[in-house]
Motif scaffolding. Structure first.
Motif, PDB file in Angstrom:
ATOM      1  N   LYS A 352      -3.617  -0.004  -2.041  1.00 43.55           N
ATOM      2  CA  LYS A 352      -4.281  -0.983  -1.164  1.00 43.55           C
ATOM      3  C   LYS A 352      -3.395  -1.364   0.023  1.00 43.55           C
ATOM      4  O   LYS A 352      -3.703  -1.028   1.153  1.00 43.55           O
ATOM      5  N   TYR A 353      -2.281  -2.083  -0.254  1.00 42.99           N
ATOM      6  CA  TYR A 353      -1.469  -2.545   0.874  1.00 42.99           C
ATOM      7  C   TYR A 353      -0.097  -3.019   0.413  1.00 42.99           C
ATOM      8  O   TYR A 353       0.154  -3.216  -0.780  1.00 42.99           O
ATOM      9  N   VAL A 354       0.793  -3.236   1.418  1.00 45.80           N
ATOM     10  CA  VAL A 354       2.081  -3.918   1.220  1.00 45.80           C
ATOM     11  C   VAL A 354       2.101  -5.092   2.192  1.00 45.80           C
ATOM     12  O   VAL A 354       1.904  -4.910   3.397  1.00 45.80           O
ATOM     13  N   HIS A 355       2.301  -6.305   1.666  1.00 47.08           N
ATOM     14  CA  HIS A 355       2.401  -7.500   2.499  1.00 47.08           C
ATOM     15  C   HIS A 355       3.784  -8.104   2.372  1.00 47.08           C
ATOM     16  O   HIS A 355       4.415  -8.045   1.309  1.00 47.08           O
ATOM     17  N   GLN A 356       4.250  -8.689   3.468  1.00 48.24           N
ATOM     18  CA  GLN A 356       5.481  -9.486   3.475  1.00 48.24           C
ATOM     19  C   GLN A 356       5.020 -10.905   3.764  1.00 48.24           C
ATOM     20  O   GLN A 356       4.270 -11.127   4.704  1.00 48.24           O
ATOM     21  N   TYR A 357       5.429 -11.884   2.935  1.00 48.00           N
ATOM     22  CA  TYR A 357       4.891 -13.226   3.141  1.00 48.00           C
ATOM     23  C   TYR A 357       5.936 -14.300   2.863  1.00 48.00           C
ATOM     24  O   TYR A 357       6.942 -14.077   2.188  1.00 48.00           O
ATOM     25  N   HIS A 358       5.663 -15.481   3.420  1.00 50.77           N
ATOM     26  CA  HIS A 358       6.498 -16.656   3.164  1.00 50.77           C
ATOM     27  C   HIS A 358       5.561 -17.819   2.867  1.00 50.77           C
ATOM     28  O   HIS A 358       4.594 -18.049   3.592  1.00 50.77           O
ATOM     29  N   SER A 374      -4.179   4.668   3.130  1.00 48.16           N
ATOM     30  CA  SER A 374      -5.224   5.633   3.471  1.00 48.16           C
ATOM     31  C   SER A 374      -4.837   6.930   2.769  1.00 48.16           C
ATOM     32  O   SER A 374      -3.768   7.495   3.055  1.00 48.16           O
ATOM     33  N   LYS A 375      -5.679   7.368   1.855  1.00 54.15           N
ATOM     34  CA  LYS A 375      -5.356   8.574   1.081  1.00 54.15           C
ATOM     35  C   LYS A 375      -5.158   9.771   2.014  1.00 54.15           C
ATOM     36  O   LYS A 375      -4.223  10.568   1.837  1.00 54.15           O
ATOM     37  N   GLU A 376      -5.998   9.893   3.024  1.00 57.10           N
ATOM     38  CA  GLU A 376      -5.912  11.024   3.951  1.00 57.10           C
ATOM     39  C   GLU A 376      -4.589  10.994   4.721  1.00 57.10           C
ATOM     40  O   GLU A 376      -3.920  12.019   4.868  1.00 57.10           O
ATOM     41  N   HIS A 378      -1.815   9.529   3.791  1.00 50.90           N
ATOM     42  CA  HIS A 378      -0.712   9.802   2.870  1.00 50.90           C
ATOM     43  C   HIS A 378      -0.583  11.308   2.598  1.00 50.90           C
ATOM     44  O   HIS A 378       0.525  11.852   2.599  1.00 50.90           O
ATOM     45  N   ILE A 379      -1.728  11.972   2.379  1.00 48.71           N
ATOM     46  CA  ILE A 379      -1.681  13.421   2.098  1.00 48.71           C
ATOM     47  C   ILE A 379      -1.103  14.163   3.298  1.00 48.71           C
ATOM     48  O   ILE A 379      -0.281  15.076   3.152  1.00 48.71           O
ATOM     49  N   GLU A 380      -1.496  13.750   4.497  1.00 41.09           N
ATOM     50  CA  GLU A 380      -0.938  14.338   5.723  1.00 41.09           C
ATOM     51  C   GLU A 380       0.586  14.142   5.762  1.00 41.09           C
ATOM     52  O   GLU A 380       1.344  15.056   6.063  1.00 41.09           O
ATOM     53  N   TRP A 381       1.022  12.911   5.429  1.00 46.45           N
ATOM     54  CA  TRP A 381       2.462  12.582   5.410  1.00 46.45           C
ATOM     55  C   TRP A 381       3.193  13.416   4.352  1.00 46.45           C
ATOM     56  O   TRP A 381       4.293  13.908   4.580  1.00 46.45           O
ATOM     57  N   SER A 382       2.556  13.580   3.181  1.00 45.55           N
ATOM     58  CA  SER A 382       3.224  14.269   2.064  1.00 45.55           C
ATOM     59  C   SER A 382       3.401  15.771   2.331  1.00 45.55           C
ATOM     60  O   SER A 382       4.216  16.416   1.680  1.00 45.55           O
ATOM     61  N   ARG A 383       2.657  16.320   3.287  1.00 47.30           N
ATOM     62  CA  ARG A 383       2.838  17.741   3.645  1.00 47.30           C
ATOM     63  C   ARG A 383       4.162  17.962   4.377  1.00 47.30           C
ATOM     64  O   ARG A 383       4.668  19.075   4.420  1.00 47.30           O
ATOM     65  N   LYS A 384       4.708  16.889   4.967  1.00 48.02           N
ATOM     66  CA  LYS A 384       5.970  17.004   5.710  1.00 48.02           C
ATOM     67  C   LYS A 384       7.132  16.315   4.996  1.00 48.02           C
ATOM     68  O   LYS A 384       8.273  16.432   5.409  1.00 48.02           O
ATOM     69  N   TYR A 407       2.253   4.143   3.482  1.00 48.05           N
ATOM     70  CA  TYR A 407       1.271   3.120   3.848  1.00 48.05           C
ATOM     71  C   TYR A 407       1.459   2.836   5.340  1.00 48.05           C
ATOM     72  O   TYR A 407       2.507   2.324   5.756  1.00 48.05           O
ATOM     73  N   GLY A 408       0.492   3.200   6.173  1.00 49.07           N
ATOM     74  CA  GLY A 408       0.603   3.006   7.617  1.00 49.07           C
ATOM     75  C   GLY A 408      -0.321   1.906   8.097  1.00 49.07           C
ATOM     76  O   GLY A 408      -0.839   1.106   7.320  1.00 49.07           O
ATOM     77  N   ASN A 409      -0.540   1.857   9.421  1.00 45.77           N
ATOM     78  CA  ASN A 409      -1.537   0.963  10.026  1.00 45.77           C
ATOM     79  C   ASN A 409      -1.324  -0.506   9.656  1.00 45.77           C
ATOM     80  O   ASN A 409      -2.269  -1.228   9.360  1.00 45.77           O
ATOM     81  N   GLY A 410      -0.039  -0.950   9.675  1.00 40.92           N
ATOM     82  CA  GLY A 410       0.237  -2.369   9.457  1.00 40.92           C
ATOM     83  C   GLY A 410       0.048  -3.149  10.742  1.00 40.92           C
ATOM     84  O   GLY A 410      -0.485  -2.636  11.734  1.00 40.92           O
TER      85      GLY A 410
END
Length: 475
Positions: A352-358, A374-376, A378-384, A407-410
């Protein structure tokens, strides 16, 4: 049926005259107890509160069910031993460690921590560049500023008896208030986030009989100020630094032949209580987002900037759900891991996500989206990138040691004008607490993070990782 509290009170009333009829000291509400029903096959804890096999009573319920209840040794005369102690001071006990010029190390996924006792604390990362040239990135978190760091406080203690009676500081470690001996170290690498003030650390030495001076944890409690916890057997000779009773003292009641694991009436009562709780189950994560939090996540900037890596390590406990149920909830993203100490905390919801909070009592919760799944992508990232890393066993077989997920698009980062992104590294970490989780955050590049997540729960699912490092419920 008796309530659990009534059952416990009845048990403790009998405890007061246990051990061959010898009366024990007055029971106090300051010492909490908990009754466990472990069955016949179990091992008594070897740390924390002490137990002896022969320190037990036989309990019989109204239904003639019989249990052998092993009691913790709460009143062991430690108070008198502490009062009469005339042995070496904690500083003198630790002196061999400082004189040997020995160093302890803790290796994280990115940083290595080096504590050279009585000398310095260093945080570093080594990278081999082309041509085998080694590039070292390092910070000193503290240096010893006086020649003999242990002499001054100890001298005061010997000369002034009132000083030795002062309260010994304690730290909550794995839910247990543990006494420690602090050694301050300053004059570290200048910190640009604090007007170039030098970094500083408190090294907390705590007693652990089987330890070899390991670094238990490194935490950044405020910007560029650190706490380092060291486990050492040297302090255990001082009665004031030995294990204290844990916040809750367990009584272990084993069923005798012909009796159920737990009294029948108690089982029925617990089922009724569970039924009453059902309507109040946890709200799903999607329903918890408020517009206030979403607004904050898009405008708030985290403190960590530039190439200044901020590190937070903290161990918390996760729900005592059954392993199977916990794994299913974790992999579905409905059970999230929380960790970190200091200003920023971290929330990781798998898939789902990673949050940083206070969280602040006055202004509420300030949250930053570090990355979303995003599964797509991540799969793209895992190829490299390596989604799985392996550990070679002694017998020649290999097992998955760690999986990495992208996990992108933060939230957009002001320094780069690009969305934040994070690589989550899931690692197996065996622990005496089966539901402990350690989470730490690194920032090797501006707004590009590494989130380390270590837990015994992850040990159970790492071998299910597919070629992209995606995990599934073990069959």
């Amino acid at each position: 049926a008796p309530t659990p509290r009534a059952l416990l009170c009845g048990l403790l009333a009998v405890v007061a005259v246990a051990e061959g009829g010898r009366p024990l000291p007055q029971l106090s509400d300051d010492i909490p107890f908990r009754v466990n029903w472990p069955g016949t096959e179990f091992s008594l804890p070897t740390t924390g509160v002490l137990y002896k096999e022969d320190n037990y009573i036989i309990m019989t319920t109204v239904d003639k069910e019989k249990y052998k209840c092993i009691l913790p040794l709460i009143a062991s005369g430690n108070e008198e031993e502490e009062k009469d102690y005339k042995g070496p001071t904690p500083g003198e006990l630790l002196e061999p460690l400082f004189k040997q010029s020995s160093c302890s190390y803790r290796i994280e996924s990115y940083w290595t921590y080096e504590v050279c006792h009585g000398k310095h604390i260093r945080q570093y990362h080594e990278e081999k560049e082309t041509g085998q040239k080694i590039n070292i990135q390092e910070y000193y978190l503290g240096n010893m500023m006086i020649k003999n760091p242990l002499s001054e406080p100890d001298q005061e203690e010997k000369e002034n008896p009132k000083e030795s009676a002062k309260e010994i500081p304690t730290k909550n470690i794995e839910g247990q208030m543990t006494p420690y001996y602090p050694v301050e170290m300053g004059n570290g690498t200048p910190c640009s986030l604090r007007q170039n003030l030098p970094r500083s650390s408190t090294v907390m030495y705590i007693c652990h009989p089987e330890a070899k001076h390991e670094i238990l944890s490194v935490a950044e409690v405020t910007t560029c100020e650190y706490e380092v916890v060291i486990l050492t057997p040297l302090l255990c000779n001082h009665p004031k630094y030995r294990f204290r009773a844990s916040p809750v003292n367990d009584i272990f009641c084993q069923s005798l032949p012909g009796s159920p694991l737990k009294p029948h009436n108690l089982e029925q009562l617990e089922k009724q209580q569970e039924m009453m709780k059902m309507p109040f189950r946890r709200v799903k994560e999607e329903e918890m987002h408020s517009t206030k939090e979403e607004k904050f996540s898009s405008i708030h900037k985290p403190v960590a900037v530039g190439s200044h890596q901020l590190l937070t390590v903290g161990t918390t406990h996760i729900s005592k759900l059954t392993d199977d149920q916990l794994i299913k909830e974790f992999l579905s993203g409905s059970y999230c891991f929380h960790g970190g100490v200091g200003w920023w905390k971290y929330e990781f919801c798998y898939g789902k996500y990673v949050h940083q909070y206070h969280e602040d009592k006055e202004s509420g919760k300030t949250s930053v989206v570090v990355g979303t799944w995003s599964k797509e992508e991540h799969i793209e990232w895992s190829r490299k990138n390596a989604a799985r890393t392996y550990y070679l066993r002694e017998d020649g077989t290999q097992t998955v040691r760690m999986v990495s997920h992208f996990y992108g698009n933060g939230d957009v980062c002001d320094l780069t004008d690009k969305p934040r992104q994070v690589t989550v590294k899931l690692k197996c970490k065996e622990s005496d607490s089966p539901h402990a989780v350690t989470i730490y955050m690194l920032e090797p590049h501006s707004c590009q993070y590494i989130l380390g997540v270590e837990s015994p729960v992850i040990c159970k699912i790492l071998d299910t990782a597919d070629e992209y490092g995606l995990l599934s419920v073990p069959s």
